[in-house]
Design an enzyme around this catalytic site. Sequence first.
Site, PDB file in Angstrom:
ATOM      1  N   LYS A 183       0.839  -1.204   0.000  1.00  0.00           N
ATOM      2  CA  LYS A 183       0.000   0.000   0.000  1.00  0.00           C
ATOM      3  C   LYS A 183       0.868   1.246   0.000  1.00  0.00           C
ATOM      4  O   LYS A 183       1.845   1.338   0.765  1.00  0.00           O
ATOM      5  CB  LYS A 183      -0.924  -0.027   1.219  1.00  0.00           C
ATOM      6  CG  LYS A 183      -1.919   1.123   1.289  1.00  0.00           C
ATOM      7  CD  LYS A 183      -2.866   0.934   2.469  1.00  0.00           C
ATOM      8  CE  LYS A 183      -3.880   2.044   2.601  1.00  0.00           C
ATOM      9  NZ  LYS A 183      -4.844   1.808   3.700  1.00  0.00           N
ATOM     10  N   SER A 208      -9.492   2.044   2.666  1.00  0.00           N
ATOM     11  CA  SER A 208      -8.581   2.760   1.797  1.00  0.00           C
ATOM     12  C   SER A 208      -7.533   1.855   1.139  1.00  0.00           C
ATOM     13  O   SER A 208      -6.788   2.286   0.283  1.00  0.00           O
ATOM     14  CB  SER A 208      -7.850   3.839   2.624  1.00  0.00           C
ATOM     15  OG  SER A 208      -7.103   3.232   3.681  1.00  0.00           O
ATOM     16  N   SER A 216     -10.444  -0.362   6.713  1.00  0.00           N
ATOM     17  CA  SER A 216      -9.732  -0.317   5.438  1.00  0.00           C
ATOM     18  C   SER A 216      -9.078  -1.625   5.017  1.00  0.00           C
ATOM     19  O   SER A 216      -8.545  -1.708   3.916  1.00  0.00           O
ATOM     20  CB  SER A 216      -8.666   0.782   5.482  1.00  0.00           C
ATOM     21  OG  SER A 216      -9.260   2.030   5.692  1.00  0.00           O
TER      22      SER A 216
END
Length: 425
Positions: free
Chosen positions: A63, A132, A156
């Site tokens: 990420k 996210s 997330s």
Amino acid sequence: MDHAPRNAAALADRIAQLDADVRAFVPEPDRPGRLAADAQGIAERWPDAADRPPLYGVPVGIKDIVRVDGLPTRAGSALPPDVLAGRQATVVDRLRRAGALVAGKTVTAEFAVLAPGPTRNPRNLAHTPGGSSSGSAAAVAAGMVPLAVGTQTVGSMIRPAAYCGVTGFKPTYGRIPVDGVIANAPSFDTLGLYAPDIAGLVRAAAVVCDDWQQDTPVSRPAPPVLGIPVGPYLDRAGAEALDAFDAQVKQVRAAGYDVRPVPVMDDFEQIVAQLFVMNRYEVARTHAEWFPVYGELYRPETVKAIREGQDIGDDVYARARREREEFRERIAAAKDAHGIDLWITPAATGPAPRGLDSTGSSIMCLPWSNVGLPSLSLPAGATPQGLPLGLQCVAAWGADEQLLSWAPGIATALAGSGPAKAVGP
């Protein structure tokens, strides 16, 4: 001859082909060249197959709030990458020492807050993959990589896993060091993992989590006692999710599990308000240096969150922290009083919403993230339209190994293919 370089070429080709539609990875100018060089370095470091580490050659998506040497960190934002630069994250150090091959940076909502990136759900490109950690979940779901790193502040990790139909693991808060990771709200931020199956999670968790007890047997006989947190919290799930959850409960009961409804969280709206206060207060302070300088580069959703946090005073924040500790004690007491090993809930309020303007609701994850408990999303069927659904399993603080050891039995029960079993991690 070692085939790692050739596998790297196949990986680059796969990402180039599939990501044209999914957009899970942050674009990279020469991904094939970097992957070939990195794979060659891995092959040269461990030439003897007998000495290779547990993640030798395993491609992993990272990420893009997690710093990786050799790749810029943009955090889904328009800020200059040099402003966000810093030492490589410990989680990446551990992955690389275990032989993993960094496939690339995966798309995140801006600063892992709210503003979504361009990633689409591989199960239906017209729908959100969640957020996210959108890119990490989608990269695994699309078959681009077998492992990806994400983060969870509220929902997330678990929500994108459910929306995309993969397994997602959020460990106990603090179980994976977060140094080298751009913060959202530090009192909640937790690194996690995506994989196609539980075995992939276990192999990676043993590498990245502190003090992982790989061979410790579960302390309670199988199957674990499952608790349903009934009340205002569960009522926040949509009708489609609740109907599916009822069917999932019937499946696990039929497989031999003891499932106990437990009334909890009568003050759920206050719990939500308490988390909101802490989250927004901390988001504002995370960006206290960058925002005054680069505020015009932030997206509106992030600006709103920061402005909300700036308006929260220290005394209000301190009170919210006290309320969280009281809630932590209450949820643990309810678990113990009813003999619960795992809470089970819908992993999201429903399937992935259509469109990319919203990443969906994180409310089903909120109370568990609030108090830092380890959680897991298991694929649990699909809607008639083919959109995945997930079952969330939540264990006690520090019971990460037990959570993953119980997960295969629950997954088997959800598949309706036999009695529940617990296996060693």
